[in-house]
Motif scaffolding. Structure first.
Motif, PDB file in Angstrom:
ATOM      1  N   ILE A  24      10.380  -8.066   0.407  1.00  0.00           N
ATOM      2  CA  ILE A  24       9.373  -7.219   1.052  1.00  0.00           C
ATOM      3  C   ILE A  24       9.376  -5.825   0.441  1.00  0.00           C
ATOM      4  N   LEU A  25      10.554  -5.281   0.213  1.00  0.00           N
ATOM      5  CA  LEU A  25      10.662  -3.952  -0.393  1.00  0.00           C
ATOM      6  C   LEU A  25      10.060  -3.942  -1.787  1.00  0.00           C
ATOM      7  N   PHE A  26      10.342  -4.957  -2.569  1.00  0.00           N
ATOM      8  CA  PHE A  26       9.794  -5.047  -3.928  1.00  0.00           C
ATOM      9  C   PHE A  26       8.267  -5.114  -3.895  1.00  0.00           C
ATOM     10  N   VAL A  27       7.719  -5.917  -3.006  1.00  0.00           N
ATOM     11  CA  VAL A  27       6.265  -6.060  -2.910  1.00  0.00           C
ATOM     12  C   VAL A  27       5.621  -4.743  -2.475  1.00  0.00           C
ATOM     13  N   ILE A  28       6.233  -4.056  -1.512  1.00  0.00           N
ATOM     14  CA  ILE A  28       5.689  -2.782  -1.041  1.00  0.00           C
ATOM     15  C   ILE A  28       5.662  -1.759  -2.173  1.00  0.00           C
ATOM     16  N   VAL A  29       6.748  -1.650  -2.927  1.00  0.00           N
ATOM     17  CA  VAL A  29       6.818  -0.688  -4.028  1.00  0.00           C
ATOM     18  C   VAL A  29       5.783  -1.014  -5.102  1.00  0.00           C
ATOM     19  N   VAL A  30       5.627  -2.288  -5.429  1.00  0.00           N
ATOM     20  CA  VAL A  30       4.653  -2.682  -6.449  1.00  0.00           C
ATOM     21  C   VAL A  30       3.233  -2.358  -5.990  1.00  0.00           C
ATOM     22  N   ILE A  31       2.904  -2.680  -4.737  1.00  0.00           N
ATOM     23  CA  ILE A  31       1.549  -2.418  -4.229  1.00  0.00           C
ATOM     24  C   ILE A  31       1.255  -0.926  -4.222  1.00  0.00           C
ATOM     25  N   ILE A  32       2.173  -0.124  -3.708  1.00  0.00           N
ATOM     26  CA  ILE A  32       1.949   1.322  -3.646  1.00  0.00           C
ATOM     27  C   ILE A  32       1.832   1.909  -5.049  1.00  0.00           C
ATOM     28  N   THR A  33       2.667   1.444  -5.973  1.00  0.00           N
ATOM     29  CA  THR A  33       2.621   1.950  -7.344  1.00  0.00           C
ATOM     30  C   THR A  33       1.299   1.605  -8.015  1.00  0.00           C
ATOM     31  N   VAL A  34       0.832   0.375  -7.839  1.00  0.00           N
ATOM     32  CA  VAL A  34      -0.441  -0.039  -8.451  1.00  0.00           C
ATOM     33  C   VAL A  34      -1.600   0.755  -7.863  1.00  0.00           C
ATOM     34  N   ASN A  81      11.074   4.456   8.796  1.00  0.00           N
ATOM     35  CA  ASN A  81      11.823   5.574   8.213  1.00  0.00           C
ATOM     36  C   ASN A  81      11.522   5.723   6.729  1.00  0.00           C
ATOM     37  N   ASN A  82      11.419   4.595   6.017  1.00  0.00           N
ATOM     38  CA  ASN A  82      11.127   4.642   4.589  1.00  0.00           C
ATOM     39  C   ASN A  82       9.764   5.268   4.315  1.00  0.00           C
ATOM     40  N   PHE A  83       8.765   4.899   5.099  1.00  0.00           N
ATOM     41  CA  PHE A  83       7.423   5.434   4.876  1.00  0.00           C
ATOM     42  C   PHE A  83       7.354   6.914   5.240  1.00  0.00           C
ATOM     43  N   VAL A  84       8.032   7.313   6.303  1.00  0.00           N
ATOM     44  CA  VAL A  84       8.071   8.737   6.654  1.00  0.00           C
ATOM     45  C   VAL A  84       8.789   9.525   5.566  1.00  0.00           C
ATOM     46  N   PHE A  85       9.906   9.001   5.088  1.00  0.00           N
ATOM     47  CA  PHE A  85      10.662   9.642   4.022  1.00  0.00           C
ATOM     48  C   PHE A  85       9.783   9.823   2.783  1.00  0.00           C
ATOM     49  N   ALA A  86       9.097   8.759   2.367  1.00  0.00           N
ATOM     50  CA  ALA A  86       8.252   8.827   1.171  1.00  0.00           C
ATOM     51  C   ALA A  86       7.066   9.767   1.374  1.00  0.00           C
ATOM     52  N   ALA A  87       6.464   9.748   2.568  1.00  0.00           N
ATOM     53  CA  ALA A  87       5.293  10.584   2.838  1.00  0.00           C
ATOM     54  C   ALA A  87       5.626  12.066   2.749  1.00  0.00           C
ATOM     55  N   VAL A  88       6.865  12.431   3.037  1.00  0.00           N
ATOM     56  CA  VAL A  88       7.276  13.841   2.969  1.00  0.00           C
ATOM     57  C   VAL A  88       7.816  14.188   1.587  1.00  0.00           C
ATOM     58  N   VAL A  89       8.685  13.334   1.054  1.00  0.00           N
ATOM     59  CA  VAL A  89       9.379  13.652  -0.189  1.00  0.00           C
ATOM     60  C   VAL A  89       8.439  13.681  -1.389  1.00  0.00           C
ATOM     61  N   ILE A  90       7.522  12.725  -1.476  1.00  0.00           N
ATOM     62  CA  ILE A  90       6.664  12.637  -2.669  1.00  0.00           C
ATOM     63  C   ILE A  90       5.862  13.918  -2.893  1.00  0.00           C
ATOM     64  N   PRO A  91       5.060  14.391  -1.917  1.00  0.00           N
ATOM     65  CA  PRO A  91       4.290  15.622  -2.187  1.00  0.00           C
ATOM     66  C   PRO A  91       5.145  16.874  -2.255  1.00  0.00           C
ATOM     67  N   LEU A 103       4.724   8.644  -9.592  1.00  0.00           N
ATOM     68  CA  LEU A 103       5.112   7.230  -9.559  1.00  0.00           C
ATOM     69  C   LEU A 103       6.628   7.084  -9.499  1.00  0.00           C
ATOM     70  N   LEU A 104       7.346   7.886 -10.290  1.00  0.00           N
ATOM     71  CA  LEU A 104       8.801   7.819 -10.289  1.00  0.00           C
ATOM     72  C   LEU A 104       9.372   8.232  -8.940  1.00  0.00           C
ATOM     73  N   THR A 105       8.833   9.299  -8.367  1.00  0.00           N
ATOM     74  CA  THR A 105       9.311   9.760  -7.072  1.00  0.00           C
ATOM     75  C   THR A 105       9.030   8.732  -5.983  1.00  0.00           C
ATOM     76  N   THR A 106       7.902   8.039  -6.080  1.00  0.00           N
ATOM     77  CA  THR A 106       7.579   6.993  -5.110  1.00  0.00           C
ATOM     78  C   THR A 106       8.611   5.874  -5.151  1.00  0.00           C
ATOM     79  N   ILE A 107       8.931   5.415  -6.349  1.00  0.00           N
ATOM     80  CA  ILE A 107       9.920   4.343  -6.486  1.00  0.00           C
ATOM     81  C   ILE A 107      11.277   4.779  -5.952  1.00  0.00           C
ATOM     82  N   LEU A 108      11.703   5.995  -6.312  1.00  0.00           N
ATOM     83  CA  LEU A 108      12.996   6.488  -5.853  1.00  0.00           C
ATOM     84  C   LEU A 108      13.019   6.709  -4.342  1.00  0.00           C
ATOM     85  N   SER A 109      11.871   7.058  -3.757  1.00  0.00           N
ATOM     86  CA  SER A 109      11.809   7.286  -2.312  1.00  0.00           C
ATOM     87  C   SER A 109      12.048   6.001  -1.531  1.00  0.00           C
ATOM     88  N   PHE A 110      11.566   4.895  -2.051  1.00  0.00           N
ATOM     89  CA  PHE A 110      11.779   3.623  -1.367  1.00  0.00           C
ATOM     90  C   PHE A 110      13.120   2.993  -1.726  1.00  0.00           C
TER      91      PHE A 110
END
Length: 314
Positions: A292-302, A88-98, A239-246
């Motif tokens: 896990i959430l912290f690691v995912i956000v850091v990897i995607i942001t980098v 759900n988090n990845f679907v949410f981010a994939a739609v909300v970010i763009p 980057l900000l929207t990505t962090i807020l999405s997760f």
């Protein structure tokens, strides 16, 4: 006189020392905040995730190693709430970010024009940002109400002359997450719009005047002047929207507990972490989810920053 025979280098180094100490002094409060509120809690989360800690029980913690992580990833999506929450988090981010970034850019470009009453329009689009999430959830609860009295169902019934039956937008697994996404975009796009608008106002007007003299159209000016001029601003917004999405949690929690939203279809990793510690008394599992959430956000942001920086340099 220094080893290289240049007395000026010693003078320059002595002049840099006060600036260096001043910089360290000014950055110390921020660094202290990062250590106290991010670094130390993250270290404790790693430690807790390796132990079996039941909040409501007085038993001493037992070292479990990676058991909590294995349990989170070995359950299938249908029966494993964490894997479903991650999806759900990845679907949410994939739609909300763009979508949210694109809408923020479009609104900022529109409101950057010299329109009559433009300040009123800016305030109107920014208002949802300052609304408390509880109020936003109440508003959208009225809009998405499952009964025929819900605003969305009433509008569809009026448009189709009664040929569409009332739909449970939050309770249905097919539309629950889409409803949360729509709510989140409506509530958050104004914040990104203000950031992009500030970037647009930093572009020199002379560039547009020169492009007009060269007979460049509005689309050409947008592609060759506007977008390059706010590229760094757009990178920051993405980057900000990505962090807020997760980090999405408030709207999910409120809609699940007050509006009967489909929990399986709308829960996120942060919601699952809080549910683990407060409802299941499992601090170890909640800590593992947080790590896990912290690691995912850091990897995607980098990765995002590296890709966007390469495009910027090219």
């Amino acid at each position: 006189m220094t080893a290289d025979g240049n007395p000026r280098s010693t003078k320059r180094r002595s002049q840099r020392r006060p600036d260096t100490w001043a910089g360290i002094g000014m950055s110390f409060p921020a660094l202290l905040g990062l250590v106290l509120f991010i670094a130390i809690p993250f270290v404790y989360a790693i430690i807790f995730s390796l132990q079996n800690i039941q909040v409501s029980q007085a038993h001493p913690a037992k070292f479990w190693g990676l058991t909590e992580y294995v349990r989170l990833f070995t359950n299938p999506i249908d029966s494993g709430p964490f894997l479903r929450a991650m999806l759900n988090n990845f679907v949410f981010a994939a739609v909300v970010i763009p979508v949210q970034t694109g809408l923020a850019l479009a609104l900022a470009v529109l409101l950057n024009r010299k329109l009559k009453g433009v300040k009123i329009y800016r305030t109107f689009f920014f208002m949802p940002v300052v609304f408390p999430m509880a109020l936003v959830a109440v508003i959208w609860r009225l809009i998405l109400d499952r009964s025929s009295q819900g605003l969305l169902n009433s509008a569809l019934n009026a448009v189709t002359f009664g040929h569409v039956q009332p739909h449970d937008w939050l309770g249905s697994s097919s539309t629950a997450l889409a409803s949360v996404i729509l709510l989140s975009i409506w509530q958050g796009v104004g914040f990104q719009m203000i950031i992009v608008l500030a970037g647009l106002q930093e572009i020199p007007q002379e560039r547009y005047e020169a492009a007009s003299l060269d007979r460049a159209g509005a689309w050409q000016q947008f592609i060759h002047i506007t977008v390059p001029g706010i590229r760094n601003t757009l990178i920051f917004v993405v980057l900000l929207t990505t962090i807020l999405s997760f980090r999405v949690y408030d709207q999910v929690y409120i809609l699940i507990n007050t509006a009967g939203a489909n929990q399986n279809a709308t829960q996120t990793m942060l919601f699952q972490a809080t549910n683990a510690v407060f409802n299941e008394n499992d601090l170890g599992q909640a800590s593992a989810i947080s790590v896990i959430l912290f690691v995912i956000v850091v990897i995607i942001t980098v990765v995002q920053r590296a890709v966007l920086r390469q495009r910027n340099e090219s």
